[in-house]
Design an enzyme around this catalytic site. Sequence first.
Site, PDB file in Angstrom:
ATOM      1  N   ASP A 119       0.764  -1.326  -0.039  1.00 13.74           N
ATOM      2  CA  ASP A 119       0.010  -0.196  -0.082  1.00 13.74           C
ATOM      3  C   ASP A 119       0.771   1.237  -0.228  1.00 13.74           C
ATOM      4  O   ASP A 119       1.982   1.238   0.215  1.00 13.74           O
ATOM      5  CB  ASP A 119      -1.109   0.098   1.190  1.00 13.74           C
ATOM      6  CG  ASP A 119      -0.419  -0.522   2.468  1.00 13.74           C
ATOM      7  OD1 ASP A 119       1.076  -0.530   2.575  1.00 13.74           O
ATOM      8  OD2 ASP A 119      -0.995  -0.826   3.484  1.00 13.74           O
ATOM      9  N   ASN A 161      -7.624  -2.924  14.308  1.00 16.19           N
ATOM     10  CA  ASN A 161      -8.780  -3.357  14.060  1.00 16.19           C
ATOM     11  C   ASN A 161      -9.125  -4.564  13.039  1.00 16.19           C
ATOM     12  O   ASN A 161     -10.205  -4.925  12.522  1.00 16.19           O
ATOM     13  CB  ASN A 161      -9.672  -2.159  13.422  1.00 16.19           C
ATOM     14  CG  ASN A 161      -9.163  -1.673  12.086  1.00 16.19           C
ATOM     15  OD1 ASN A 161      -8.124  -2.192  11.961  1.00 16.19           O
ATOM     16  ND2 ASN A 161      -9.225  -0.539  11.831  1.00 16.19           N
ATOM     17  N   HIS A 176      -7.287  -4.722  10.330  1.00 15.83           N
ATOM     18  CA  HIS A 176      -6.888  -4.606   8.820  1.00 15.83           C
ATOM     19  C   HIS A 176      -5.754  -5.156   8.422  1.00 15.83           C
ATOM     20  O   HIS A 176      -4.714  -5.510   9.387  1.00 15.83           O
ATOM     21  CB  HIS A 176      -6.974  -3.142   8.725  1.00 15.83           C
ATOM     22  CG  HIS A 176      -6.036  -2.311   9.133  1.00 15.83           C
ATOM     23  ND1 HIS A 176      -5.982  -1.132   9.796  1.00 15.83           N
ATOM     24  CD2 HIS A 176      -4.675  -2.458   9.280  1.00 15.83           C
ATOM     25  CE1 HIS A 176      -4.885  -0.584  10.155  1.00 15.83           C
ATOM     26  NE2 HIS A 176      -4.029  -1.120   9.738  1.00 15.83           N
ATOM     27  N   GLU A 200     -10.048  -2.056   5.531  1.00 13.13           N
ATOM     28  CA  GLU A 200     -10.603  -1.752   6.833  1.00 13.13           C
ATOM     29  C   GLU A 200     -11.484  -2.720   7.004  1.00 13.13           C
ATOM     30  O   GLU A 200     -12.271  -3.383   6.315  1.00 13.13           O
ATOM     31  CB  GLU A 200     -10.765  -0.442   7.166  1.00 13.13           C
ATOM     32  CG  GLU A 200      -9.696   0.737   6.773  1.00 13.13           C
ATOM     33  CD  GLU A 200      -8.735   0.823   7.922  1.00 13.13           C
ATOM     34  OE1 GLU A 200      -8.951   0.062   9.079  1.00 13.13           O
ATOM     35  OE2 GLU A 200      -8.083   1.922   7.989  1.00 13.13           O
TER      36      GLU A 200
HETATM   37  C1  F6R Z   1       1.405  -1.529   6.242  1.00 17.03           C
HETATM   38  C2  F6R Z   1       0.091  -1.965   6.364  1.00 17.03           C
HETATM   39  C3  F6R Z   1      -0.685  -2.023   7.727  1.00 17.03           C
HETATM   40  C4  F6R Z   1       0.125  -2.321   8.894  1.00 17.03           C
HETATM   41  C5  F6R Z   1      -0.594  -2.415  10.102  1.00 17.03           C
HETATM   42  C6  F6R Z   1       0.049  -2.824  11.376  1.00 17.03           C
HETATM   43  O1  F6R Z   1       1.918  -1.619   4.765  1.00 17.03           O
HETATM   44  O2  F6R Z   1      -0.610  -2.237   5.243  1.00 17.03           O
HETATM   45  O3  F6R Z   1      -1.720  -2.908   7.376  1.00 17.03           O
HETATM   46  O4  F6R Z   1       0.655  -3.698   8.664  1.00 17.03           O
HETATM   47  O5  F6R Z   1      -1.421  -1.036  10.205  1.00 17.03           O
HETATM   48  O6  F6R Z   1       0.809  -1.687  11.495  1.00 17.03           O
HETATM   49  P1  F6R Z   1       1.965  -1.713  12.748  1.00 17.03           P
HETATM   50  O7  F6R Z   1       2.892  -2.813  12.413  1.00 17.03           O
HETATM   51  O8  F6R Z   1       2.620  -0.315  12.663  1.00 17.03           O
HETATM   52  O9  F6R Z   1       1.268  -2.313  14.121  1.00 17.03           O
END
Ligand code: F6R
Length: 243
Positions: free
Chosen positions: A67, A136, A138, A143
């Site tokens: 992303d 959450n 995701h 989401e």
């Molecule tokens: C990152 C991404 C997000 C993260 C998720 C967890 O490219 O796509 O889905 O993997 O938000 O983030 P952290 O590792 O910071 O808790």
Amino acid sequence: MKIYKAKDYNDMSRKAANIISAQVIMKPDCVLGLATGSTPVGAYQQLVKWYEKGDIDFSEVKTVNLDEYKGLPIENDQSYYYFMHENLFDKVNVKPENTNLPNGMEPDAEKECARYEALIQSLGGVDLQLLGLGHNGHIGFNEPGAAFEKETHCVDLQERTIEANKRFFASADDVPRQAYTMGIKTIMMAKKILIVVSGEDKADIVAKAFFGPVTPSVPASILQMHPDVTVVADEAALSKAPC
Ligand code: F6R
């Protein structure tokens, strides 16, 4: 779904790096799907160390990131392009032309998402997709409520995600409101998936995502349906899981 319990964040990072490294050794020209966020940073650091020791070679590896924020230029230190260069690409011998992220500066969402999806197909699909897990549930920027059949698309970020990410920006107002992300379908088409999770604050969502019902309200729960998923989580993240 294989679940590996790591002692702590460092152990999780080493185990994850080992799995990525094994993929690169077994298929030197593999396509790695990569993630940003805080969780994979330790795994990237470990890979850099092994590269410096001569134990891993990225010269034929191709990468596609999950992303990118829409509207952030690559020079912005919060862009995922910047993150990947800072944490991995500039520190190993991956060829710049073999690294790919959605182009956050392309205003035409339909065009950019179609380009990115076609690019992934043209590379022959993702061999190993690395994921982190949002509080959450995701994955990527998919989401809760996201349709399981979506490919790369543009999303409006939810309030909780903006809140979680605002620590990296001057204020919540500076967090972009939209992002391009691989969809659940794109992620599920990866041949192998590796998801890394750390910390007690993720314990509830780990229990729901990997041990609860498969539901769009917990996007990561769909991973239970994938034939080759490895979860590497530390004890704290697994503290509420029945394992
Ligand atoms: C990152 C991404 C997000 C993260 C998720 C967890 O490219 O796509 O889905 O993997 O938000 O983030 P952290 O590792 O910071 O808790």
